[in-house]
Write a protein that holds these residues in place. Structure first.
Motif, mmCIF file in Angstrom:
data_model
loop_
_atom_site.group_PDB
_atom_site.id
_atom_site.type_symbol
_atom_site.label_atom_id
_atom_site.label_comp_id
_atom_site.label_asym_id
_atom_site.label_seq_id
_atom_site.Cartn_x
_atom_site.Cartn_y
_atom_site.Cartn_z
ATOM 1 N N VAL A 199 -1.922 -7.008 -2.199
ATOM 2 C CA VAL A 199 -1.478 -5.935 -1.014
ATOM 3 C C VAL A 199 -1.253 -6.936 -0.313
ATOM 4 C CG1 VAL A 199 -3.976 -4.679 -1.538
ATOM 5 C CG2 VAL A 199 -4.547 -6.971 0.060
ATOM 6 N N LYS A 234 0.862 -1.108 -0.190
ATOM 7 C CA LYS A 234 -0.301 0.117 -0.193
ATOM 8 C C LYS A 234 0.875 1.480 0.055
ATOM 9 C CE LYS A 234 -3.670 2.338 2.225
ATOM 10 N NZ LYS A 234 -4.405 2.085 3.285
ATOM 11 N N PRO A 262 -6.774 -8.462 -8.551
ATOM 12 C CA PRO A 262 -7.136 -7.502 -7.074
ATOM 13 C C PRO A 262 -5.520 -7.288 -7.487
ATOM 14 C CG PRO A 262 -8.592 -9.612 -7.288
ATOM 15 C CD PRO A 262 -7.360 -10.013 -7.808
ATOM 16 N N SER A 277 -9.460 9.214 -14.054
ATOM 17 C CA SER A 277 -9.319 7.619 -13.970
ATOM 18 C C SER A 277 -8.972 7.361 -15.024
ATOM 19 C CB SER A 277 -10.611 7.640 -14.200
ATOM 20 O OG SER A 277 -11.717 8.329 -15.606
ATOM 21 N N ARG A 317 -4.022 1.038 -7.805
ATOM 22 C CA ARG A 317 -5.293 0.596 -7.191
ATOM 23 C C ARG A 317 -5.588 -0.451 -5.683
ATOM 24 N NH1 ARG A 317 -4.817 -5.025 -10.773
ATOM 25 N NH2 ARG A 317 -7.186 -4.789 -10.337
ATOM 26 N N ILE A 318 -4.838 -0.208 -4.719
ATOM 27 C CA ILE A 318 -4.824 -0.361 -3.810
ATOM 28 C C ILE A 318 -5.259 0.265 -2.865
ATOM 29 C CG2 ILE A 318 -3.952 -0.556 -1.434
ATOM 30 C CD1 ILE A 318 -1.739 -2.491 -2.977
ATOM 31 N N GLU A 319 -6.491 0.084 -2.596
ATOM 32 C CA GLU A 319 -7.753 0.964 -1.743
ATOM 33 C C GLU A 319 -7.319 1.979 -0.782
ATOM 34 O OE1 GLU A 319 -12.739 1.404 0.680
ATOM 35 O OE2 GLU A 319 -11.125 -0.462 -0.172
ATOM 36 N N GLY A 320 -7.390 3.527 -0.557
ATOM 37 C CA GLY A 320 -7.026 4.169 0.536
ATOM 38 C C GLY A 320 -5.320 4.091 0.320
ATOM 39 N N SER A 321 -4.549 3.838 -0.661
ATOM 40 C CA SER A 321 -3.158 4.099 -1.008
ATOM 41 C C SER A 321 -2.543 5.612 -1.415
ATOM 42 C CB SER A 321 -2.435 3.066 -2.144
ATOM 43 O OG SER A 321 -3.124 4.179 -3.563
ATOM 44 N N GLY A 334 -2.754 6.401 -5.379
ATOM 45 C CA GLY A 334 -4.314 6.554 -6.024
ATOM 46 C C GLY A 334 -4.081 7.726 -5.878
ATOM 47 N N ALA A 335 -4.372 7.943 -4.735
ATOM 48 C CA ALA A 335 -5.079 9.432 -4.418
ATOM 49 C C ALA A 335 -4.907 10.428 -5.422
ATOM 50 C CB ALA A 335 -4.640 9.789 -3.222
#
Length: 403
Positions: free
Chosen positions: A177, A50, A174, A79, A63-67, A70-71
């Motif tokens: 992680v 992450k 996916p 996108s 693609r890792i949520e909250g990384s 990603g932000a």
């Protein structure tokens, strides 16, 4: 899977002490990662992947949520899919002859570029890679052939890195992680095995690489159906003095590798290889500044430490998307080049004096390393005059670290 070791490394590999790794790909366009978390050191909250400091893992990290990656991607690129970076990668300033001259100025023995990383982009027109290579898109050229020619013209050996274990273009899984996800999501089927095998065979046939450097193991089908055995046998036949690393997940390696502080148990004997970046990433990371980059002095100490323990240093550079090696990296390389060239004659054929042959000591505040090179005892120290040396039968060569 049968064992396929060499009895001994070839002379060139035993005498080599410095290789140059090159991570250059579509990931050099975004060129972004969190630089604080050095691989192999205590993991940050949320896990290594992450917060990965490896910019070449950008396609996974975003693609890792909250990384934070990603932000960052959402803020700068919205996108847009990772694949867009392949088309934006132009390599307009690529000058392989200039690269080769720089590497040779350091006394490098061999050069190992990434030919395909985990994103699946090949840097040559690999068989079956149509529409996803640098000849068809982006740079619109084979990036490997001119580099191989330039490296060899400067008297260095040419090797190749290939990601046999991961290919995010091939798989639709996916994000990774945690470490177990690597083995859970890597492609192992016959189709991918044939695809990867064709790539590596083509690399062997085109470039006759002195180093065959695989990463993240090899697909299980290839281990079970004999095709990996056949591939390595082909390599041995085509490049009799070539060497194979230890990341195939099979008993075929010629030498062991370590990476940053990972796999330090592989650093034993003579002929192992330690690889790392000048910073905390392999691919170019625009966030890395001097605080995250080895200084000339730090690089000199790292190199001397690896050599003193019988290893080779595979030091990575990460060019930007244009093909320029970033100034912050060049500054370190040029700052240590003269010192490394002066040390070079004393790194070949190194061994370890023991018993009553040699004693080297100093006060705790004196940094030093030493090894034997033929009949010479080589001592590298920040204050050579403060090192006590008793080495009967040796010519003592004392070399100060660079300023």
């Amino acid at each position: 899977m049968t064992g396929a070791h060499r009895d001994n490394l070839p002379d060139w590999a035993l005498e080599a002490s410095l290789g140059i790794f090159i991570h250059w790909g579509a990931y050099a366009v975004p060129a972004w990662a969190e630089p604080e978390h050095v691989a192999g050191e205590p993991e940050p909250e949320g896990g290594w992947f992450k917060h990965s400091s490896y910019a070449e893992w950008y396609a996974n990290t975003i693609r890792i949520e909250g990384s934070l990656a990603g932000a960052h991607h959402a803020e700068v690129y919205g996108s847009a899919p990772y694949e867009d970076f392949l088309d934006q990668w132009k390599a307009e300033a690529y000058d392989p002859a200039e690269w080769a001259r720089l590497f040779r100025s350091l006394g490098a023995d061999y050069v190992v570029p990434v030919t395909k990383h985990h994103d699946g982009v090949t840097l040559w027109d690999a068989p079956g890679s149509e529409g996803f290579n640098t000849v068809d898109r982006g740079p619109k050229q084979d990036l490997l052939t001119p580099l191989a020619e330039a490296v060899r013209a400067e008297g260095m050996r040419f090797g190749v890195y290939y990601s046999g274990g991961l290919d995010w273009k091939i798989t639709d899984n996916p994000p990774i992680v945690e470490t177990d996800d690597i083995w859970r999501y890597r492609p192992n089927d016959a189709e991918y095995t044939a695809y990867a095998t064709a790539h590596v065979r083509d690399l062997i046939d085109r470039y006759r690489p002195s180093v065959l450097w695989n990463d993240i193991e090899w697909p299980e089908t290839g281990k079970e159906d004999g095709s990996l055995d056949a591939l390595i046998a082909h390599y041995r036949s085509e490049v009799p003095d070539g060497i194979v690393n230890d990341r195939w997940g099979a008993d075929i390696w010629d030498y062991r590798t370590s990476e940053y502080s990972m796999a330090a148990d592989h650093e034993t004997g003579v002929g192992w290889e330690h690889n790392r970046g000048l910073g905390s990433s392999f691919g170019y990371n625009r966030v890395e500044d001097a605080s995250f980059t080895l200084s000339p002095l730090a690089l000199a100490k790292h190199y001397a430490d690896v050599v003193s323990r019988g290893g080779r240093l595979l030091l990575n550079v990460g060019p930007d998307a244009s093909g320029r090696i970033p100034e912050i990296q060049v500054r370190t390389l040029e700052g240590v080049a003269e010192w490394m060239r002066a040390l070079k004659p004393y790194t070949a054929g190194r061994s370890f004096p023991g018993g009553d042959k040699a004693t080297v000591s100093a006060e705790d505040d004196v940094w030093f390393r030493f090894w034997a090179s033929g009949d010479r005892l080589v001592v590298v120290a920040d204050r050579p005059d403060a090192v006590k040396i008793d080495a009967p039968g040796f010519e003592v060569v004392a070399i100060a670290l660079p300023e």
